[in-house]
Motif scaffolding. Structure first.
Motif, PDB file in Angstrom:
ATOM      1  N   GLN A  75       3.023  19.387   7.757  1.00  0.00           N
ATOM      2  CA  GLN A  75       4.350  19.696   6.958  1.00  0.00           C
ATOM      3  C   GLN A  75       5.532  19.345   7.944  1.00  0.00           C
TER       4      GLN A  75
ATOM      5  N   ASP B  66       8.390  16.957   6.798  1.00  0.00           N
ATOM      6  CA  ASP B  66       9.907  17.409   6.856  1.00  0.00           C
ATOM      7  C   ASP B  66      10.775  16.410   7.552  1.00  0.00           C
TER       8      ASP B  66
ATOM      9  N   HIS C 255       5.905  11.281   5.340  1.00  0.00           N
ATOM     10  CA  HIS C 255       4.850  11.689   4.196  1.00  0.00           C
ATOM     11  C   HIS C 255       3.226  10.839   4.443  1.00  0.00           C
TER      12      HIS C 255
ATOM     13  N   THR D 276       0.267  22.689   0.976  1.00  0.00           N
ATOM     14  CA  THR D 276       0.963  21.564   1.999  1.00  0.00           C
ATOM     15  C   THR D 276       0.792  20.100   1.216  1.00  0.00           C
TER      16      THR D 276
ATOM     17  N   GLN E 272       0.385  19.524  -1.871  1.00  0.00           N
ATOM     18  CA  GLN E 272       1.298  19.334  -3.241  1.00  0.00           C
ATOM     19  C   GLN E 272       2.813  19.200  -2.711  1.00  0.00           C
ATOM     20  N   LEU E 273       2.999  19.699  -1.628  1.00  0.00           N
ATOM     21  CA  LEU E 273       4.379  19.588  -1.168  1.00  0.00           C
ATOM     22  C   LEU E 273       4.856  18.028  -0.783  1.00  0.00           C
TER      23      LEU E 273
ATOM     24  N   ARG F  56       7.359  15.403  -2.860  1.00  0.00           N
ATOM     25  CA  ARG F  56       8.233  14.494  -1.873  1.00  0.00           C
ATOM     26  C   ARG F  56       8.226  12.997  -2.189  1.00  0.00           C
TER      27      ARG F  56
END
Length: 332
Positions: free
Chosen positions: A285, A289, A293, A318, A320-321, A325
């Protein structure tokens, strides 16, 4: 806590009787074992590495008003830990007029509001001596009543093995001398309750990783973020392999916007414990951030996709996040 007024004649009698009692215990009177077991143990098992005479003479002194030994003791310990507290504020936070005293829970909670770590010691005479020898004055709870229970907080700031003496900042006495054995008698009635107040960048001498982590977490909930970061950093300096401390420090750095520093901490911890799912999740993560990615997804590759695996829901969220992105970046 009830303030105890001692007449000079009373104190002379106590000192004389107590010194004789301490001499008997330190000299090997087996009959006293059930009465002051830890004092007797010190006679044969003095804590390794602890000098036999220490006095922290620079510990500040605050004389207590009636019933307000709790705030006075905290003021001394906080000032030693680098805080200049307002005694009236401490009285408001700690002292309970209905009880004419201070609860141990509030004694532990109050230093955290000043960005300091409060740590309850194990019920051990040896641990108390180790803390004082390390330069940490110790707040203790005593029953100083002569006929009835009379709870009282004081600050232990020294000891002398040769004479069997404990030195305290207590009540209106800046240097109260109490025999080892008599001190234990007053201290044991409260379950040997004791605490230290530490600056965030210093770990108590007798702390264990698990209990110190609890103390740091408690401080981080009410103290400033910078102090919590220093506390986790100090914990890692003491216990470099502690997984929880690494996660805590990374979380503090992440919350402060120091993402690259957080990633460094997590990478270092992951190198020591590559099977930790929590570390992989948090590092992924953090890298995402930072806009990294694909590297974040690579960190998650070894983690099982089994829905029944530990922390499966967090890992799924995480992933999926990160994928979301990437998709958003591709369509922009």
């Amino acid at each position: 806590m009830t303030h105890v007024t001692r007449s000079p004649s009373w104190r002379r009698v106590l000192r004389t009787a107590g010194t004789l009692l301490a001499a008997a215990v330190l000299g090997g009177c087996a009959a006293l074992n059930p009465l002051v077991p830890q004092t007797v143990q010190l006679r044969t098992e003095w804590p390794q590495g602890v000098p036999q005479q220490v006095e922290l003479a620079q510990v500040p002194f605050h004389a207590q008003d009636d019933y307000q030994c709790g705030p006075a003791s905290l003021a001394m310990a906080l000032q030693w830990a680098g805080v200049q507290p307002s005694l009236p504020q401490l009285i408001e936070q700690v002292w309970l007029p209905s009880r004419k005293g201070s609860l141990q829970l509030e004694m532990l909670a109050t230093p955290r509001r000043y960005g300091r770590v409060s740590y309850r010691l194990s019920p051990s005479y040896a641990d108390l001596l180790r803390e004082v020898a390390a330069g940490n004055p110790v707040i203790v709870l005593q029953d100083v009543g002569t006929m009835f229970t009379q709870w009282h907080y004081a600050v232990v700031n020294g000891f002398d093995y040769a004479s069997g003496t404990v030195y305290l900042r207590s009540g209106t006495d800046p240097r109260q001398e109490m025999p080892f054995s008599y001190f234990e008698r007053t201290w044991m009635k409260g379950g040997y309750w004791a605490m230290v107040v530490m600056p965030p960048d210093k770990v108590a001498a007798t702390a264990t990783p698990e209990r110190w982590l609890e103390a740091v977490i408690a401080m981080s909930r009410v103290g400033d973020a910078a102090g919590a970061t220093r506390a986790y950093d100090a914990m890692l300096a003491r216990w470099p392999d502690n997984l929880a401390a690494s996660i805590g420090l990374a979380n503090q750095l992440h919350g402060a916007g120091k993402l690259e520093d957080a990633a460094v901490v997590l990478r270092r911890a992951l190198a020591r414990d590559p099977r930790s799912v929590i570390l992989r999740n948090n590092l992924a993560q953090t890298l995402s951030d930072l806009g990294q990615h694909f590297e974040a997804l690579k960190v998650l590759e070894p983690v099982s996709t089994d829905a029944t695996a530990p922390f499966a829901a967090e890992i799924k969220a995480t992933r999926q996040l990160i994928l979301g992105r990437l998709q958003a970046r591709a369509s922009s």
